[in-house]
Each structure stands twice: as structure tokens, then as C-alpha cells.
Design an enzyme around this catalytic site. Structure first.
Site, short mmCIF file in Angstrom:
data_model
loop_
_atom_site.label_atom_id
_atom_site.label_comp_id
_atom_site.label_asym_id
_atom_site.label_seq_id
_atom_site.Cartn_x
_atom_site.Cartn_y
_atom_site.Cartn_z
N LYS A 54 0.83 -1.20 0.00
CA LYS A 54 0.00 0.00 0.00
C LYS A 54 0.87 1.26 0.00
CE LYS A 54 -3.83 -2.47 2.08
NZ LYS A 54 -4.52 -2.94 3.28
N GLN A 98 -4.94 -1.71 9.56
CA GLN A 98 -4.75 -3.02 8.93
C GLN A 98 -5.33 -4.11 9.83
OE1 GLN A 98 -3.30 -3.52 5.77
NE2 GLN A 98 -4.09 -5.58 6.08
N ASP A 121 -11.35 2.68 3.78
CA ASP A 121 -11.64 1.25 3.61
C ASP A 121 -13.14 1.03 3.38
OD1 ASP A 121 -9.63 -0.62 3.49
OD2 ASP A 121 -9.33 -0.71 5.67
#
Ligand code: NDP
Length: 287
Positions: A54, A98, A121
Site C-alpha cells: 500500500k 490493517q 476502507d
């Protein structure tokens, strides 16, 4: 009818990153550099790899990224404080925690603390609710990536029968909603579905998001179906494998995604997309 065409997620993701590079250049000229903070708690090796990917992708398109590493023993309160700090930080437009988190931390509590305007997200209940009710929202990255794969490959979705195997909040559920929004007729299957094969064999578009290697074989697929494999499983040799038995299903399918190189790269590309969108929205307010 042509069979076994590969949907190249790597190439489509590269194309999206290129489009986003122009977008970030434009935003930077207007005085806003998109910024993404990625929080990693503990030392899960798969998570470390995803976070590296990422951060690398951010650099490629001109997004400023910050990695925040916190030890395994971090308390839930400490993590929530960190999120609140980032919520107030005007140089950060997207916040990603995460997953998975260590067991003593509730992912629902943590996700709910992220400012919904920075929830790149798309997991915050407000964004999930907006998606479910047809309002604009950040779209969850993997489902949005799947939709982009279908659109950019020219697969017709409207009117088709899509069967989604898996009903998680991060993949199965939101991809079903997105496909419905695109006017597909959607069937959702899960571990308690009886006669799974009877459903999957009806699919014009089959999405496998289970997390079990080769749960979908040639007997589960209608000839000519489009097959999207979300699964990321390790085989005995540690090699990445999908939920679909690629070798035997490919000759049957009209289009199919490989693992790796299918859905995975798209997930990251759509995260960058959401970060640009968040930066743009903040720019609208600041400029
Ligand atoms: P979850 O474990 O949260 O969900 C799995 C789903 O599959 C559940 O709904 C479960 O049903 C269902 N299921 C389990 N066994 C069967 C079975 N035998 N038959 C039918 N359904 C079954 O997984 P995720 O949604 O988080 O992830 C799924 C896979 O996708 C994983 O391999 C993950 O690594 C991968 N993934 C890949 C991403 C990418 O970028 N490529 C991003 C995110 C995930 P039930 O609800 O009844 O338990």
C-alpha cells in the site's frame, strides 16, 4: 463463444494508478496533497506485506503516506487515541487500520472511531449503511475493485445472475450490494447454504470469496460464466492460491481472474482512489 479469457487485474490496476497520478497532480497544484495513514498493530507477516504494498503504491501515484506501527500489546484505548489524533490531522485524508487486530482489540470499536469522511476502507457503519441504502459513500476497496474489473473488461452486469459465495462485511456482503446496484440479480451463498453447486451452476457471474483453496471446481461452474476469485490462500508449499481451481475452471469460463494478479492489485488501487476522493472532498471545503 470465446473461453478462458484472463482478466488481468495487474494491468487494470496499473491503468487506474496512472489515472490517479493525474488526479493527484491536479490536487497538488490546487494545494492539497492526498495523505493516507496506515496503522499496523503487532507483527503479522501477511499484514506487513500488504502494508508495504500500500505504501509503495501511494508513492507511485503521489499520495503522501504515513505508516504508524504499534506494538502487539497496544491497548484498545491507545489505538483509539491514535485514531482520534489522525482524525484531527488535516494532512491526512484517509485512515486505514490493517486487519486483523490482536485479539484484545475490538475491530468494530476501532473502525467506528475513524472519521467516516476519512474511512477509505469503507468499513465504518455509516459508510456501510450509506452503501446499503443507495447513498454516496466510500466503496469498500475489494468489492469496488471487482466491479471495476467487470466494467473495464466489458462484462455486462445488468440483468445477469451473479452468485456470490461468502457473506463477510468486507467482501461478500458489499459486493452483493454493488452488483445489485448495477442491476444484476444476486444470490448470496455461505457455509450453511444447502446444495451450493445448484446455485453456483446458475451463475452468469460467479464471485468466490470464501478463503478455502479450490472450494470451486469445474463441476460448480456453468460453461461460459465469468469467474472472479477473491480468495487468497496458501498451499502446502506456501504458494498463493485462490478459492477456484484455476487450471480446471479456466477452459470452461468465458473470463476468469488469476490468483495472484486478479482481485488483489485492484484492492490497493481502489484504496488509492478513495484517498484521492477524500482529499478532493477536503479541498472543496478548504479552498
Ligand atoms: P471470511 O472468513 O470473513 O468469510 C468467508 C465467507 O465464506 C463466510 O461468509 C463463510 O460463511 C463462507 N464460507 C466458508 N466456507 C464455505 C463453504 N464451504 N461454502 C460456502 N461458503 C463458505 O473471509 P473474507 O470475506 O474476509 O475473505 C474471503 C477470502 O478473500 C479470503 O481468502 C481472504 O484472504 C480473501 N481476501 C482477498 C482480498 C484481496 O484483495 N484479494 C481482500 C479481502 C479478502 P459463514 O458466513 O456462514 O461463516
Amino acid at each position: 463463444m470465446e473461453r478462458g479469457l484472463l482478466i488481468d487485474g495487474k494491468a487494470i490496476a496499473a491503468q487506474i494508478r496512472q489515472e490517479l497520478k493525474s488526479e493527484t497532480d491536479r490536487l497538488i497544484q490546487n494545494g492539497v496533497q492526498p495523505g493516507l495513514a496506515v496503522i499496523l498493530v503487532g507483527r503479522d507477516s501477511a499484514s506487513e506485506t500488504y502494508v508495504r504494498g500500500k505504501v509503495r503504491a501511494c508513492a507511485e501515484v503521489g499520495i503522501h503516506s504515513e505508516q504508524i506501527r504499534m506494538p502487539e500489546e497496544t491497548s484498545e484505548d491507545e489505538l483509539l487515541d491514535q485514531i482520534r489524533k489522525l482524525n484531527r490531522d488535516s494532512s491526512i485524508h484517509g485512515i486505514l487500520v490493517q486487519l486483523p487486530l490482536p485479539e484484545h482489540i475490538s475491530p468494530n470499536r476501532v473502525i467506528s472511531e475513524i472519521d467516516p469522511d476519512k474511512d477509505v476502507d469503507g468499513f465504518h457503519p455509516i459508510n456501510a449503511g450509506r452503501l446499503a441504502t443507495g447513498l454516496d459513500s466510500f466503496l469498500p476497496c475489494t468489492p469496488h475493485g471487482i466491479l471495476q474489473l467487470l466494467k473495464r473488461t466489458g462484462v455486462q452486469v445488468a440483468g445477469k445472475h451473479a452468485v456470490v459465495v461468502g457473506r463477510s462485511n468486507i467482501v461478500g456482503k458489499p459486493v452483493s450490494l454493488l452488483l445489485q446496484r448495477e442491476n444484476a440479480t444476486v444470490t448470496m451463498c455461505h457455509s450453511r447454504t444447502e446444495h451450493l453447486q445448484a446455485h453456483t451452476r446458475q451463475a452468469d457471474i460467479l464471485i468466490a470469496a470464501v478463503g478455502k483453496r479450490h472450494v470451486i471446481t469445474k463441476d460448480d461452474v456453468k460453461p461460459g460464466a465469468v469467474v472472479i476469485d477473491v480468495g487468497m490462500n496458501r498451499n502446502e508449499q506456501g504458494k498463493l492460491a485462490g478459492d477456484v481451481d484455476f487450471e480446471e475452471v479456466r477452459p470452461l469460463a468465458s473470463h476468469i481472474t488469476p490468483v495472484p494478479g486478479g482481485v488483489g492489485p485492484m484492492t490497493i488501487a481502489m484504496l488509492l482512489y478513495n484517498t484521492c476522493l477524500a482529499a478532493e472532498a477536503s479541498g472543496d471545503q478548504n479552498l
